[in-house]
Design a protein around this motif. Structure first.
Motif, PDB file in Angstrom:
ATOM      1  N   ASP A  12       0.794  -1.232   0.000  1.00 32.33           N
ATOM      2  CA  ASP A  12       0.000   0.000   0.000  1.00 32.33           C
ATOM      3  C   ASP A  12       0.824   1.278   0.000  1.00 32.33           C
ATOM      4  O   ASP A  12       0.368   2.302  -0.496  1.00 32.33           O
ATOM      5  CB  ASP A  12      -0.935   0.020   1.210  1.00 32.33           C
ATOM      6  CG  ASP A  12      -1.977  -1.085   1.145  1.00 32.33           C
ATOM      7  OD1 ASP A  12      -2.233  -1.577   0.029  1.00 32.33           O
ATOM      8  OD2 ASP A  12      -2.500  -1.465   2.198  1.00 32.33           O
ATOM      9  N   TRP A  13       2.010   1.249   0.584  1.00 29.25           N
ATOM     10  CA  TRP A  13       2.689   2.507   0.868  1.00 29.25           C
ATOM     11  C   TRP A  13       4.009   2.716   0.144  1.00 29.25           C
ATOM     12  O   TRP A  13       4.508   3.829   0.087  1.00 29.25           O
ATOM     13  CB  TRP A  13       2.942   2.629   2.376  1.00 29.25           C
ATOM     14  CG  TRP A  13       1.677   2.804   3.169  1.00 29.25           C
ATOM     15  CD1 TRP A  13       0.414   3.015   2.676  1.00 29.25           C
ATOM     16  CD2 TRP A  13       1.549   2.780   4.585  1.00 29.25           C
ATOM     17  NE1 TRP A  13      -0.482   3.114   3.703  1.00 29.25           N
ATOM     18  CE2 TRP A  13       0.184   2.977   4.893  1.00 29.25           C
ATOM     19  CE3 TRP A  13       2.455   2.612   5.629  1.00 29.25           C
ATOM     20  CZ2 TRP A  13      -0.297   3.018   6.195  1.00 29.25           C
ATOM     21  CZ3 TRP A  13       1.987   2.650   6.930  1.00 29.25           C
ATOM     22  CH2 TRP A  13       0.628   2.853   7.209  1.00 29.25           C
ATOM     23  N   LEU A  14       4.601   1.675  -0.364  1.00 32.53           N
ATOM     24  CA  LEU A  14       5.933   1.847  -0.918  1.00 32.53           C
ATOM     25  C   LEU A  14       5.915   2.662  -2.205  1.00 32.53           C
ATOM     26  O   LEU A  14       4.980   2.557  -3.002  1.00 32.53           O
ATOM     27  CB  LEU A  14       6.582   0.491  -1.167  1.00 32.53           C
ATOM     28  CG  LEU A  14       6.962  -0.264   0.101  1.00 32.53           C
ATOM     29  CD1 LEU A  14       7.677  -1.548  -0.253  1.00 32.53           C
ATOM     30  CD2 LEU A  14       7.843   0.581   1.018  1.00 32.53           C
ATOM     31  N   PRO A  15       6.944   3.482  -2.420  1.00 30.74           N
ATOM     32  CA  PRO A  15       7.000   4.300  -3.634  1.00 30.74           C
ATOM     33  C   PRO A  15       7.182   3.429  -4.871  1.00 30.74           C
ATOM     34  O   PRO A  15       7.804   2.367  -4.813  1.00 30.74           O
ATOM     35  CB  PRO A  15       8.221   5.187  -3.401  1.00 30.74           C
ATOM     36  CG  PRO A  15       9.068   4.416  -2.454  1.00 30.74           C
ATOM     37  CD  PRO A  15       8.119   3.679  -1.555  1.00 30.74           C
ATOM     38  N   ALA A  46       2.764   8.273   7.138  1.00 30.76           N
ATOM     39  CA  ALA A  46       3.649   9.078   7.981  1.00 30.76           C
ATOM     40  C   ALA A  46       3.804   8.509   9.385  1.00 30.76           C
ATOM     41  O   ALA A  46       4.918   8.355   9.891  1.00 30.76           O
ATOM     42  CB  ALA A  46       3.146  10.520   8.040  1.00 30.76           C
ATOM     43  N   SER A  47       2.698   8.193  10.018  1.00 36.03           N
ATOM     44  CA  SER A  47       2.766   7.740  11.399  1.00 36.03           C
ATOM     45  C   SER A  47       3.589   6.465  11.532  1.00 36.03           C
ATOM     46  O   SER A  47       4.468   6.368  12.404  1.00 36.03           O
ATOM     47  CB  SER A  47       1.341   7.520  11.943  1.00 36.03           C
ATOM     48  OG  SER A  47       1.391   7.032  13.266  1.00 36.03           O
ATOM     49  N   LEU A 133      10.604  14.189   5.415  1.00 32.73           N
ATOM     50  CA  LEU A 133       9.766  13.367   6.279  1.00 32.73           C
ATOM     51  C   LEU A 133       9.141  14.156   7.428  1.00 32.73           C
ATOM     52  O   LEU A 133       8.796  13.579   8.456  1.00 32.73           O
ATOM     53  CB  LEU A 133      10.592  12.197   6.836  1.00 32.73           C
ATOM     54  CG  LEU A 133      11.157  11.243   5.777  1.00 32.73           C
ATOM     55  CD1 LEU A 133      12.170  10.289   6.409  1.00 32.73           C
ATOM     56  CD2 LEU A 133      10.046  10.466   5.096  1.00 32.73           C
ATOM     57  N   ASN A 134       8.972  15.445   7.247  1.00 30.48           N
ATOM     58  CA  ASN A 134       8.395  16.280   8.297  1.00 30.48           C
ATOM     59  C   ASN A 134       6.893  16.426   8.082  1.00 30.48           C
ATOM     60  O   ASN A 134       6.450  16.848   7.011  1.00 30.48           O
ATOM     61  CB  ASN A 134       9.057  17.663   8.284  1.00 30.48           C
ATOM     62  CG  ASN A 134      10.572  17.557   8.337  1.00 30.48           C
ATOM     63  OD1 ASN A 134      11.145  17.289   9.385  1.00 30.48           O
ATOM     64  ND2 ASN A 134      11.220  17.731   7.195  1.00 30.48           N
ATOM     65  N   THR A 135       6.101  16.099   9.089  1.00 27.79           N
ATOM     66  CA  THR A 135       4.646  16.136   8.936  1.00 27.79           C
ATOM     67  C   THR A 135       4.102  17.559   8.887  1.00 27.79           C
ATOM     68  O   THR A 135       2.978  17.778   8.449  1.00 27.79           O
ATOM     69  CB  THR A 135       3.954  15.377  10.071  1.00 27.79           C
ATOM     70  OG1 THR A 135       4.397  15.900  11.337  1.00 27.79           O
ATOM     71  CG2 THR A 135       4.302  13.887   9.999  1.00 27.79           C
ATOM     72  N   LEU A 165       8.298  18.842   3.436  1.00 31.93           N
ATOM     73  CA  LEU A 165       7.130  18.161   3.982  1.00 31.93           C
ATOM     74  C   LEU A 165       7.124  16.675   3.632  1.00 31.93           C
ATOM     75  O   LEU A 165       7.653  16.262   2.596  1.00 31.93           O
ATOM     76  CB  LEU A 165       5.861  18.830   3.470  1.00 31.93           C
ATOM     77  CG  LEU A 165       5.596  20.233   4.034  1.00 31.93           C
ATOM     78  CD1 LEU A 165       4.439  20.896   3.297  1.00 31.93           C
ATOM     79  CD2 LEU A 165       5.296  20.163   5.533  1.00 31.93           C
ATOM     80  N   PHE A 166       6.493  15.915   4.467  1.00 27.50           N
ATOM     81  CA  PHE A 166       6.484  14.467   4.360  1.00 27.50           C
ATOM     82  C   PHE A 166       6.099  13.999   2.956  1.00 27.50           C
ATOM     83  O   PHE A 166       5.091  14.424   2.394  1.00 27.50           O
ATOM     84  CB  PHE A 166       5.511  13.857   5.371  1.00 27.50           C
ATOM     85  CG  PHE A 166       5.534  12.356   5.374  1.00 27.50           C
ATOM     86  CD1 PHE A 166       6.431  11.678   6.171  1.00 27.50           C
ATOM     87  CD2 PHE A 166       4.685  11.632   4.556  1.00 27.50           C
ATOM     88  CE1 PHE A 166       6.486  10.289   6.154  1.00 27.50           C
ATOM     89  CE2 PHE A 166       4.726  10.241   4.532  1.00 27.50           C
ATOM     90  CZ  PHE A 166       5.632   9.569   5.335  1.00 27.50           C
ATOM     91  N   GLY A 167       6.932  13.100   2.415  1.00 27.51           N
ATOM     92  CA  GLY A 167       6.651  12.491   1.121  1.00 27.51           C
ATOM     93  C   GLY A 167       7.167  13.236  -0.075  1.00 27.51           C
ATOM     94  O   GLY A 167       7.063  12.750  -1.206  1.00 27.51           O
TER      95      GLY A 167
END
Length: 239
Positions: A12-15, A46-47, A133-135, A165-167
């Motif tokens: 679900d999450w991997l680039p 993120a979490s 990686l900053n939310t 920012l994150f991502g």
């Protein structure tokens, strides 16, 4: 973390290389090659990822150690450093078979005002990718990456500055004019950096330097902060 949960994370999450083609991306080839992808990672990851991110109290970038990270973050690093993903990234910035070069992964947890001076990266680097990686990030320019037209003016931006920012992924092909930097900032700033270097000797040298630097900063961090506190906004350095 059980195997099933990790499998779901991978799916679900991997680039993926397709995310490099995001409509929101910025791709430039002049005066040097770089790409910015604001949504390489989904916000929903993120979490989980940040709970696996190591505690780094010293300012700067230091060699990645899987033993210091949780399993989900290690899965992310593995995905970002596969030959297929490296080659997809390289194709965006006119590098054929980027995967042929050794990969150096470093992590940042904090910055001080000495960091971010204008530079190109060293000749031992072929390309560099920064995954932020900053939310959240304050509504300020400090700490926001700038790709620049020259080595003397931090305001000579080629595209709007990039908030960490994150991502968000920023990646560039190293060149004699690949100028970049950011305004001085101090405090937490989480970044995963992947550099492709010219050979294994260069990689080993940078790892040794990074480990030594972390020890020194652990001992003399207060002095390190004072050293850069008054730096000029247009300061530059040779990497």
């Amino acid at each position: 973390m059980n195997a099933a949960a990790l499998s779901d994370f991978e799916v679900d999450w991997l680039p993926s290389a397709t995310r490099l083609l995001s409509p929101a991306r910025t791709l430039c080839h002049q005066p040097f090659d770089f790409i910015v992808v604001p949504d390489l990672l989904p916000a929903a990851s993120a979490s989980a990822l940040l709970s696996d991110y190591p505690q780094i109290n010293e300012a700067g970038f230091f060699p990645y150690s899987p033993r210091q990270c949780g399993p989900r973050f290690n899965v992310l690093v593995a995905a970002l450093t596969t030959p297929a993903f490296a080659d997809a990234l390289g194709a965006q910035v006119n590098i054929e078979r980027l995967s042929q070069y050794p990969t150096l992964v470093t992590l940042c947890g904090r910055m001080n005002k000495r960091h971010g001076t204008i530079h190109t990266d060293s000749r031992s680097k072929v390309a560099t990718a920064l995954l932020y990686l900053n939310t959240s990030w304050p509504d300020i320019s400090e700490g926001c990456l700038r790709f620049l037209a020259n080595a003397h003016d931090i305001d000579a931006v080629l595209v709007p500055e990039i908030r960490p920012l994150f991502g968000t992924l920023a990646m560039f092909k190293r060149a004699d004019n690949s100028f970049h930097g950011h305004l001085p900032c101090e405090g937490e700033r989480k970044v995963l950096q992947i550099a492709w270097v010219v050979n294994e000797e260069a990689k080993a040298r940078k790892i040794r330097h990074g480990r030594f630097s972390r020890v020194i900063k652990r001992l003399f961090g207060r002095w390190d902060r004072k050293l850069g506190a008054g730096r000029d906004r247009n300061a530059g350095h040779l990497d």
